[in-house]
Design an enzyme around this catalytic site. Structure first.
Site, PDB file in Angstrom:
ATOM      1  N   GLU A  81       0.838  -1.196   0.000  1.00 57.89           N
ATOM      2  CA  GLU A  81       0.000   0.000   0.000  1.00 57.89           C
ATOM      3  C   GLU A  81       0.871   1.243   0.000  1.00 57.89           C
ATOM      4  OE1 GLU A  81      -1.886   1.090   3.801  1.00 57.89           O
ATOM      5  OE2 GLU A  81      -1.381  -0.941   4.445  1.00 57.89           O
ATOM      6  N   CYS A 113      -3.551  -3.166   4.314  1.00 54.70           N
ATOM      7  CA  CYS A 113      -2.695  -4.278   4.773  1.00 54.70           C
ATOM      8  C   CYS A 113      -3.104  -5.632   4.216  1.00 54.70           C
ATOM      9  CB  CYS A 113      -2.704  -4.349   6.297  1.00 54.70           C
ATOM     10  SG  CYS A 113      -2.024  -2.886   7.059  1.00 54.70           S
ATOM     11  N   SER A 206     -10.773   2.585  13.892  1.00 54.23           N
ATOM     12  CA  SER A 206     -10.125   1.528  13.091  1.00 54.23           C
ATOM     13  C   SER A 206     -10.063   0.219  13.882  1.00 54.23           C
ATOM     14  CB  SER A 206      -8.733   1.965  12.624  1.00 54.23           C
ATOM     15  OG  SER A 206      -7.791   1.970  13.691  1.00 54.23           O
ATOM     16  N   HIS A 249      -3.251 -10.094  12.060  1.00 47.26           N
ATOM     17  CA  HIS A 249      -2.596  -8.876  11.564  1.00 47.26           C
ATOM     18  C   HIS A 249      -2.298  -8.003  12.786  1.00 47.26           C
ATOM     19  CE1 HIS A 249      -1.692  -5.157   9.659  1.00 47.26           C
ATOM     20  NE2 HIS A 249      -2.784  -4.568  10.123  1.00 47.26           N
ATOM     21  N   LYS A 258      -6.597  -8.044  21.881  1.00 44.82           N
ATOM     22  CA  LYS A 258      -7.994  -7.628  21.700  1.00 44.82           C
ATOM     23  C   LYS A 258      -8.697  -8.588  20.743  1.00 44.82           C
ATOM     24  CE  LYS A 258      -6.954  -2.623  21.973  1.00 44.82           C
ATOM     25  NZ  LYS A 258      -7.523  -2.220  23.249  1.00 44.82           N
TER      26      LYS A 258
END
Ligand code: HMG
Length: 412
Positions: A81, A113, A206, A249, A258
Site C-alpha cells: 500500500e 494491509c 479503526s 494482523h 484484543k
C-alpha cells in the site's frame, strides 16, 4: 493437491528505535507504548530503503536460499500500500532488478494491509487451478508505515518486506484452499490520499472496524471448516481451540490480545445464544499465551509492516515452534483498512523448521543499529528523493537517486 508457502525471506530497515525512548521524548509514560500497545522497537527506513529496495532485497535472499530455477517462476505479485508510482508497480522494478524471466505475470495488489493476502490467495488459486502448469509464484509483501512525528499513530509505524515462494507440495504451510471467511465494508478508518507520505487514521474507530471484520470473517471460516470436517461439527469447548495457534494482523502487538479475546467472546455468545456472555480474564490470558503470544516476537521488533505484518507473525511463530507444530492446523487473520479481511487456515508442514530457519531472521534483526530519537526525526525529515549516502550490503538493494522521474537503484 496441496498448495501454500514453501519458503520465505525477509528484509528490514537497517535502523530502529526503542519505543521506551520515543515515549520519554514525547512526554508519555513508557508503559503506554510497552504495555498498553505492546510495542518494543520500531524499524526506521531512510529513503534509500524504500518499498522497492526492501522487496528486491527480500526476493534476492529468497532466490539465493532456495536456488529455485528462475525459469519456473510464472507469477510475481507484490502486495503493497506504499508503492512508489501511480502506474508502474513495485513488482516491475523487482522483476528488472532481479533479472527475472519476461514470460510471466508481474503486478501489485493493493488494499491497505490486505494486499499481501490478496497476492497469496491469487497465487495459491493460480497453482490449484492448473493454469500454472507446474510453475511457481513469488509473492512479496513490502511496506513502510508512516503516521508522522507527534501523532497518536507514531508509535505504531514500522517497515519491512517478506518474500514467499508459493508452490505445490509446500514445505512451510499448506493452505486450506476454499475454506476462508471474508468480510468487507466501505469505511473510513485509515487511508492515505494521493500525494501524502503519512496515513490519515481514525485510530479508535479503526480498532472497532478490525474487530467487526474479524467477527464476521471468523464465523464464516468456522462454518466452512465445520462443513469440510476440519473442525468438529459440534465443537466441545471453543472451536478456535481446535486451532493450534492463531496469528493476527498486528498493527501493534496489543491488537492481537484484543482480537483473540473478541473471538473467544463471540464464540461464548454463539454458544449461549445471546450477546455479552461472561469471559473469565484469567482464561482469556491463558489462551492468548498458548495460542497467540508466540507469533508476536518479530512484529514487536519492527512495528507495523502493513501487508507483511501477518506473515512476519507466521515467521516469528515458526522460528521458535515449527517442530512442535508440524502437521497441526493454525488460523490466520488478515485485515486491510477501508476495509476487507480474511480468516483462513493452513497446516504446518514437517520441513517448516528448516525452511524458516534458512531465512535467518534473528541474525538479520540482530545486525540492525539502534538510533536516537533525534536521529530518527532527522531520517523522517529527509525528502523522498534524498537517500542517505550508504552503500547497499551484499545482496541488498537501495534507492540511489530519482532523475527525470526515474528511480535509480544500486545493488550490493
Ligand atoms: P491513543 O489514543 O494514543 O492510545 O492511540 P490509547 O489512549 O487508546 O492507549 C492505548 C492503550 O494503552 C490503551 O489500552 C490504554 O489503556 C493503554 P486498551 O485500553 O486499548 O487496552 N495505556 C496504558 N497502559 C499502561 N500504562 C499507561 C497507559 N496509558 C495508556 N500509562 C491508537 C492508540 C492505536 C488508536 C493509535 O496508536 C493509532 O491511531 N494507531 C494507528 C491505527 C491502528 O493501528 N489501528 C489498528 C486497527 S486498523 C489496522 O490494523 C489496519 C492498519 O494496519 C492499516 C492498514 O490496513 O493498512 C492500521
Amino acid at each position: 493437491m496441496t498448495v501454500g508457502i514453501d519458503s520465505l525471506a525477509i528484509a528490514v530497515p537497517q535502523r530502529y528505535i526503542e519505543l521506551s525512548e520515543l515515549a520519554r521524548a514525547r512526554g508519555v509514560d513508557p508503559a503506554k507504548f510497552i504495555t498498553g500497545l505492546g510495542t518494543r522497537r520500531m524499524a526506521v527506513p531512510d529513503p534509500g530503503e524504500d518499498t522497492v529496495a526492501l522487496a528486491a532485497t527480500a526476493v534476492h535472499r529468497l532466490l539465493d536460499q532456495t536456488g529455485v530455477d528462475r525459469s519456473r517462476i510464472g507469477l510475481l505479485i507484490v502486495g503493497t500500500e506504499t508503492g512508489v508510482d501511480h502506474s508502474k508497480p513495485v513488482a516491475s522494478h523487482v522483476q528488472g532488478l532481479l533479472g527475472l524471466p519476461r514470460s510471466m505475470r508481474v503486478f501489485d495488489t493493493t488494499h491497505a494491509c490486505y494486499g499481501g493476502t490478496a497476492g497469496l490467495m491469487t497465487a495459491c488459486e493460480w497453482i490449484a487451478s492448473g493454469v500454472a502448469k507446474g510453475r511457481v509464484a513469488v509473492v512479496v509483501c513490502s511496506d513502510i508505515a508512516r503516521y508522522g512525528v507527534g501523532t497518536a499513530g507514531e508509535p505504531t509505524q514500522g517497515a519491512g518486506a517478506i518474500a514467499m515462494l508459493v508452490t505445490e507440495a509446500p514445505r512451510i504451510l499448506a493452505i486450506d484452499l476454499g475454506v476462508s471467511g471474508s468480510s468487507s465494508a466501505d469505511v473510513y478508518d485509515f487511508w492515505r490520499p494521493h500525494g501524502r507520505r503519512e496515513a490519515v487514521v481514525d485510530g479508535h474507530y479503526s480498532i472497532e472496524c478490525y474487530l467487526d471484520a474479524l467477527g464476521e470473517s471468523y464465523r464464516s471460516w468456522r462454518a466452512q471448516a465445520r462443513e469440510r470436517g476440519l473442525i468438529s461439527p459440534v465443537a466441545t469447548g471453543l472451536s478456535s481451540e481446535s486451532l493450534a495457534r492463531v496469528i493476527y494482523h498486528v498493527p501493534f502487538p496489543k491488537m492481537a490480545n484484543k482480537a483473540h479475546a473478541h473471538v473467544m467472546r463471540l464464540e461464548l455468545d454463539d454458544a449461549a445464544g445471546h450477546a455479552d456472555a461472561a469471559l473469565d480474564p484469567v482464561v482469556v490470558a491463558g489462551r492468548f499465551e498458548q495460542q497467540v503470544a508466540g507469533s508476536l516476537r518479530v512484529c514487536a521488533e519492527i512495528g507495523n509492516a502493513y501487508t507483511g505484518s501477518l506473515y512476519f507473525g507466521l515467521l516469528g511463530l515458526l522460528e521458535s515452534e515449527a517442530g512442535a507444530l508440524a502437521n497441526q492446523r493454525i488460523g490466520m487473520f488478515s485485515y486491510g483498512s477501508g476495509c476487507v479481511s480474511e480468516f483462513f487456515s493452513g497446516v504446518v508442514q514437517r520441513y517448516a523448521a528448516r525452511m524458516v530457519g534458512d531465512a535467518g531472521a534473528s541474525a538479520i534483526l540482530a545486525q540492525r543499529t539502534a538510533i536516537t530519537i533525534e536521529e530518527y526525526e532527522q531520517v523522517l525529515a529527509l525528502a523522498a528523493d534524498a537517500p542517505l549516502p550508504i552503500a547497499p550490503s551484499p545482496g541488498g538493494y537501495r534507492l540511489e537517486a530519482i532523475r527525470d522521474h526515474r528511480r535509480i537503484y544500486v545493488a550490493g
